[in-house]
Scaffold this motif. Sequence first.
Motif, mmCIF file in Angstrom:
data_model
loop_
_atom_site.group_PDB
_atom_site.id
_atom_site.type_symbol
_atom_site.label_atom_id
_atom_site.label_comp_id
_atom_site.label_asym_id
_atom_site.label_seq_id
_atom_site.Cartn_x
_atom_site.Cartn_y
_atom_site.Cartn_z
ATOM 1 N N ALA A 203 0.830 -1.210 0.000
ATOM 2 C CA ALA A 203 0.000 0.000 0.000
ATOM 3 C C ALA A 203 0.862 1.256 0.000
ATOM 4 C CB ALA A 203 -0.927 -0.019 1.221
ATOM 5 N N LEU A 204 1.968 1.239 0.734
ATOM 6 C CA LEU A 204 2.868 2.397 0.743
ATOM 7 C C LEU A 204 3.531 2.578 -0.617
ATOM 8 C CD1 LEU A 204 4.517 1.805 4.233
ATOM 9 C CD2 LEU A 204 2.833 3.562 3.645
ATOM 10 N N THR B 284 1.066 4.215 -2.806
ATOM 11 C CA THR B 284 0.964 5.633 -2.457
ATOM 12 C C THR B 284 2.109 6.433 -3.064
ATOM 13 O OG1 THR B 284 -0.127 5.037 -0.391
ATOM 14 C CG2 THR B 284 0.803 7.241 -0.529
ATOM 15 N N SER C 51 -5.465 9.741 -2.798
ATOM 16 C CA SER C 51 -5.861 9.377 -1.434
ATOM 17 C C SER C 51 -6.879 8.251 -1.433
ATOM 18 C CB SER C 51 -6.427 10.603 -0.713
ATOM 19 O OG SER C 51 -5.461 11.639 -0.637
ATOM 20 N N THR D 95 -4.945 5.120 -2.062
ATOM 21 C CA THR D 95 -4.255 4.705 -0.842
ATOM 22 C C THR D 95 -5.217 4.085 0.156
ATOM 23 O OG1 THR D 95 -2.564 6.414 -1.128
ATOM 24 C CG2 THR D 95 -2.865 5.538 1.093
#
Length: 504
Positions: free
Chosen positions: A338-339, A342, A371, A374
């Motif tokens: 997930a990072l 992002t 966003s 993310t």
Amino acid sequence: MTNAPEATCRPPHERPLWSLVALGAAGAGLAAVRLADRGVPDVWTAVGLLLALAGAVSLHHVTTRVSADAYGVHARTLLRRRSVAWGDIADVRVLLTYAHTSRAHESRRVGLALRDGHRLRLPLPRSWSPDDPDFDAKLDALRALHRRHGRPESSDLPVISHRTAGGGWAGSLALCALLLACAGVAAWFVPNAASDEQAWRSARPCTAEAPAAGRDDCLTTASAVIARTDVNQPKQRSWLYFRDSRPVDRLAVSSEAAQDFRPGDHVELTVWRGQVMKVTGAGHSWHEHITTARSLAVVAALLALAAGYPAAKVLVRLRGRRLPDDEVLPSALPFAGALTGTALWLLPLCYLHPTAPLSSPARITWAAAGSLLTLALLTGAWRATRIRTAKGAEAAEQPEQGEVFLSARFLEPTDFNPHGFGTHIALGDGAPAVTPGPGRFAARRIPVERLTVRNVRRARGSDGDTVPRSWHIAELDDAGTPIRLAAAPADLTRIVRALGSART
């Protein structure tokens, strides 16, 4: 019962340690004599102090003792003594850390889990190898005394490592705070870097009418002659030295620039705000690196994203705080994904718009869409790292018809799985079999008639770090011999059901 200790742990290599203690005492005397004689420290004083420090550390190790008797465990160090009664000890456990990525270099210590929730790490015994008979013997003696005089909460040996719920999370939290602080410092310098960058790009040569106070913001030039160059490694500073030390004695440049310029070259130096920013010669030039706002904004974003991974590890530990200390936690790698997702939208935004990322509708839309992405990735990571219990695995769907090869491993070598060669289990056509891969080549039939399933549980630290975090363990009885089978929860349920059906 007597007060004599029934188990005693002493530090290994006591004679060399006492020799170091004596050497440290001699070093302390040498340092004291040199200071009294000269009044100021010198090389011999430093040598004496180093020997004294090594002697103090050796004295701490050589005076450490751990003993156990009918009344409890007694630990003694140079500065502290502590005793714990067997009735206050819930479990004797192994604390496992890794010195390297290989399991061949691991550090094992003994820890005590107290009934009041506290934990105590014993200074001895200690081992730096997975195969240490002396450590195993002392551990067995402590556990035997605990079973005789205490009330152990578990019959199994709990093994605590960085993969289990009982591992510490203070290090991850400290790393997260440090990375966030570094990200904040980098972000704080972004406006100043943008201002300096803009001032350098708009700077013009100074005119005769420019006041002396304002000449720092314009460009001045000075002529110089290279006296010599000092070329060092690429990661080290190289130097240009100027004849007669004018306008400066020397200037730090890159190794490539130091190789391009030659002694005797006439060069022109461009000075801005009291600093040499450019050196121009016959066919060669060098520019001082300007830290841009874009680079600082990207560094700040990268540090903030990097802080998210230790934060995710802390979150996973908090979610598993109700698990037994020796149960393996899910991996935090889904949050790393997930990072990474992002970073795909955040880093370009910070690079293109470092000072005002939300100053236009297009940028706001960009940030809002990113966003949402993310949030979706974090939601998926949250679901992927949920704690799957063994009861949840029993509710899996029935396996489909036909032959399938499921990834699974018996953790103990058996006659049908010698040397742990099997990596898959074949189900469907024919009897269940262990195979070295997804195929019937070299398959060995599993003797289901002598196997009995005793328990299905989550992975523990004692199962080893080769078992994936998300797998479960089936404890089987092989004609009186306990063995373990590891597989993914749904696959393990299908295997257990197939073994039961084949046995029936």
